[in-house]
Design a protein around this motif. Structure first.
Motif, PDB file in Angstrom:
ATOM      1  N   VAL A   8       0.768  -1.263  -0.114  1.00 54.21           N
ATOM      2  CA  VAL A   8       0.038   0.150   0.045  1.00 54.21           C
ATOM      3  C   VAL A   8       1.019   1.473   0.058  1.00 54.21           C
ATOM      4  O   VAL A   8       0.525   2.411  -0.722  1.00 54.21           O
ATOM      5  CB  VAL A   8      -0.891   0.099   1.114  1.00 54.21           C
ATOM      6  N   HIS A   9       1.896   1.073   0.753  1.00 53.16           N
ATOM      7  CA  HIS A   9       2.928   2.408   0.611  1.00 53.16           C
ATOM      8  C   HIS A   9       3.326   2.623  -0.824  1.00 53.16           C
ATOM      9  O   HIS A   9       3.367   3.933  -1.353  1.00 53.16           O
ATOM     10  CB  HIS A   9       4.230   1.798   1.379  1.00 53.16           C
ATOM     11  N   PHE A  10       3.760   1.815  -1.590  1.00 50.66           N
ATOM     12  CA  PHE A  10       4.120   1.978  -3.105  1.00 50.66           C
ATOM     13  C   PHE A  10       2.792   2.746  -3.640  1.00 50.66           C
ATOM     14  O   PHE A  10       2.980   3.787  -4.409  1.00 50.66           O
ATOM     15  CB  PHE A  10       4.396   0.742  -3.828  1.00 50.66           C
ATOM     16  N   LEU A  11       1.490   2.078  -3.676  1.00 51.90           N
ATOM     17  CA  LEU A  11       0.470   2.417  -4.369  1.00 51.90           C
ATOM     18  C   LEU A  11       0.269   3.876  -4.107  1.00 51.90           C
ATOM     19  O   LEU A  11      -0.129   4.715  -4.939  1.00 51.90           O
ATOM     20  CB  LEU A  11      -0.703   1.464  -4.185  1.00 51.90           C
ATOM     21  N   ASP A  19       8.789  -3.398  -1.900  1.00 53.79           N
ATOM     22  CA  ASP A  19       7.231  -3.243  -2.059  1.00 53.79           C
ATOM     23  C   ASP A  19       6.420  -4.389  -2.890  1.00 53.79           C
ATOM     24  O   ASP A  19       5.342  -4.173  -3.257  1.00 53.79           O
ATOM     25  CB  ASP A  19       7.099  -1.970  -2.969  1.00 53.79           C
ATOM     26  N   VAL A  20       7.242  -5.195  -3.011  1.00 54.09           N
ATOM     27  CA  VAL A  20       6.471  -6.673  -3.671  1.00 54.09           C
ATOM     28  C   VAL A  20       6.929  -7.817  -2.811  1.00 54.09           C
ATOM     29  O   VAL A  20       7.900  -8.364  -2.831  1.00 54.09           O
ATOM     30  CB  VAL A  20       6.885  -6.815  -5.176  1.00 54.09           C
ATOM     31  N   GLU A  77      -7.117   5.478   3.596  1.00 51.45           N
ATOM     32  CA  GLU A  77      -7.823   5.696   4.918  1.00 51.45           C
ATOM     33  C   GLU A  77      -8.169   4.200   5.455  1.00 51.45           C
ATOM     34  O   GLU A  77      -8.150   4.238   6.609  1.00 51.45           O
ATOM     35  CB  GLU A  77      -8.921   6.536   4.360  1.00 51.45           C
ATOM     36  N   TYR A  78      -8.393   3.254   4.664  1.00 51.36           N
ATOM     37  CA  TYR A  78      -8.509   2.075   5.247  1.00 51.36           C
ATOM     38  C   TYR A  78      -7.856   1.414   6.093  1.00 51.36           C
ATOM     39  O   TYR A  78      -7.782   0.806   7.282  1.00 51.36           O
ATOM     40  CB  TYR A  78      -9.205   1.077   3.984  1.00 51.36           C
ATOM     41  N   ASP A  95       3.734  -2.862   5.463  1.00 49.62           N
ATOM     42  CA  ASP A  95       3.655  -4.334   5.469  1.00 49.62           C
ATOM     43  C   ASP A  95       2.330  -4.829   5.072  1.00 49.62           C
ATOM     44  O   ASP A  95       1.960  -6.066   5.337  1.00 49.62           O
ATOM     45  CB  ASP A  95       3.611  -4.530   7.113  1.00 49.62           C
ATOM     46  N   THR A  96       1.430  -4.008   4.220  1.00 51.29           N
ATOM     47  CA  THR A  96       0.306  -4.418   3.655  1.00 51.29           C
ATOM     48  C   THR A  96       0.566  -4.415   2.519  1.00 51.29           C
ATOM     49  O   THR A  96       0.724  -3.661   1.510  1.00 51.29           O
ATOM     50  CB  THR A  96      -0.976  -3.527   4.185  1.00 51.29           C
ATOM     51  N   PHE A  97       0.173  -5.769   1.939  1.00 48.06           N
ATOM     52  CA  PHE A  97       0.447  -6.080   0.538  1.00 48.06           C
ATOM     53  C   PHE A  97      -0.651  -6.433  -0.169  1.00 48.06           C
ATOM     54  O   PHE A  97      -1.299  -7.701   0.219  1.00 48.06           O
ATOM     55  CB  PHE A  97       1.806  -7.099   0.251  1.00 48.06           C
ATOM     56  N   VAL A  98      -1.327  -5.925  -1.150  1.00 46.58           N
ATOM     57  CA  VAL A  98      -2.796  -5.936  -1.710  1.00 46.58           C
ATOM     58  C   VAL A  98      -2.517  -7.050  -2.980  1.00 46.58           C
ATOM     59  O   VAL A  98      -1.408  -6.615  -3.805  1.00 46.58           O
ATOM     60  CB  VAL A  98      -3.283  -4.723  -2.025  1.00 46.58           C
ATOM     61  N   TRP A  99      -3.398  -7.686  -3.191  1.00 45.39           N
ATOM     62  CA  TRP A  99      -3.382  -8.715  -4.614  1.00 45.39           C
ATOM     63  C   TRP A  99      -4.634  -7.740  -5.273  1.00 45.39           C
ATOM     64  O   TRP A  99      -5.987  -7.843  -4.918  1.00 45.39           O
ATOM     65  CB  TRP A  99      -3.858  -9.968  -4.298  1.00 45.39           C
TER      66      TRP A  99
END
Length: 333
Positions: free
Chosen positions: A60-63, A136-137, A161-162, A172-176
């Motif tokens: 989420v940091h990258f995005l 970031d991946v 915000e979420y 540390d939050t990696f989204v698919w």
């Protein structure tokens, strides 16, 4: 005997044809077994590697911190508040009927050799990002249920915000997300057989323990989210997967609206109709409906399952908000 003794017995005669006898035969069998076991081991290793790669996500940091700046560098004034992911689809992979006729130079994603096909170039955005921003991946720990018709900047603000409201560190939050994690050079080819989206998306929902539904508005009749068959399929799959935690991220203004509404009025707003929802391609729509709504009775049951899921998540949100309010004293929700 001349006093020399008898000496060691002569070796046994070699078999006709110059063969190596039992030892050579056993050696050949051992070699065959070694080759077989090597093939099996490599197959297992590649299978495990494929499973891990398929589950790879972007931080989420990258995005939320870097992606917008990179897009601005690439698109300039064409990247605005109104730019949707559908607009980016055309920028990255070209329009339907003329795929890959135009493309950006985003982190060289179009020039990297496809690891699954050495004579083709073009990889997923996730793969390209991982080459330049390795930290970031990583393996995805959050599946995002959303739609490509969302405005990019609005979506990213909602995702940020979420994470903040749920104490999820962005690094540390990696989204698919299919847009980034599927290789669209394979998925969007006009001349290629359609990819099995049901298998891919269903597998991701089941493998990633946390699912967040990014919803534009809770009013189902106006919501882009509730008009998409893919998002409804994802919620339905999550509801039937043991151990999956389903949560909700509402776009700007919607959370306040929900918190100030009664569950009765919300239940009236969230009216899901799987049969009225659609997908980008008619084949996809037929496949999803055949699975979750093959007849009217099943469609009605699927609608109720999805509606109940959303009402439960909203109820949990209200309870959590009330708990925070009690802890911090009187305040406006």
């Amino acid at each position: 005997g001349g006093g020399r003794g008898r000496g060691p017995p002569p070796p046994p005669p070699r078999p006709p044809g110059g063969g190596g006898g039992d030892d050579t035969g056993r050696h050949r069998e051992d070699s065959k077994l070694a080759v077989f076991l090597s093939v099996v081991l490599l197959t297992i290793l590649f299978g495990l590697a494929g499973a891990i790669l398929v589950c790879t996500g972007i931080s989420v940091h990258f995005l939320c911190s870097l992606f917008e700046d990179l897009l601005t560098d690439e698109l300039g004034d064409r990247f605005t508040e109104d730019t949707t992911f559908r607009d980016l689809e055309v920028e990255f992979w070209g329009p339907r009927g003329s795929r890959f006729s135009k493309r950006l130079n985003f982190l060289n994603y179009a020039d990297i050799e496809n690891p699954r096909c050495s004579d083709q170039h073009g990889v997923s955005l996730c793969t390209a990002i991982g080459r330049s921003y390795k930290a970031d991946v990583k393996r995805a720990n959050l599946f995002v249920s959303w739609t490509w018709s969302y405005e990019v900047k609005k979506f990213l603000r909602t995702l940020k915000e979420y994470c903040e409201s749920n104490a999820l560190p962005q690094t540390d939050t990696f989204v698919w997300m299919c847009f980034f994690c599927n290789n669209q050079f394979e998925w969007l080819r006009d001349d290629a057989p359609a990819q099995d989206g049901l298998k891919t998306f269903g597998k991701m929902v089941k493998r990633i323990p946390r699912v967040v539904c990014v919803v534009d508005t809770i009013e189902a009749r106006d919501a882009k989210y509730f008009k998409s068959l893919w998002t409804l399929f994802e919620v339905y799959t999550a509801s039937r997967t043991k151990g999956t935690k389903l949560s909700l991220a509402l776009m700007s203004g919607e959370k306040e609206k929900v918190m100030n509404s009664s569950l009765t009025s919300l239940a009236a707003s969230i009216k899901v109709d799987v049969m009225a929802a659609n997908a980008s391609h008619s084949r996809e729509a037929r496949m999803i409906k055949a699975l979750v709504a093959p007849d009217d009775a099943t469609a009605k049951g699927t609608n109720e399952v999805i509606q109940d899921c959303f009402l439960k998540v909203i109820q949990d949100m209200m309870r959590e908000s009330l708990g925070k309010g009690l802890e911090s004293g009187p305040q406006n929700v």
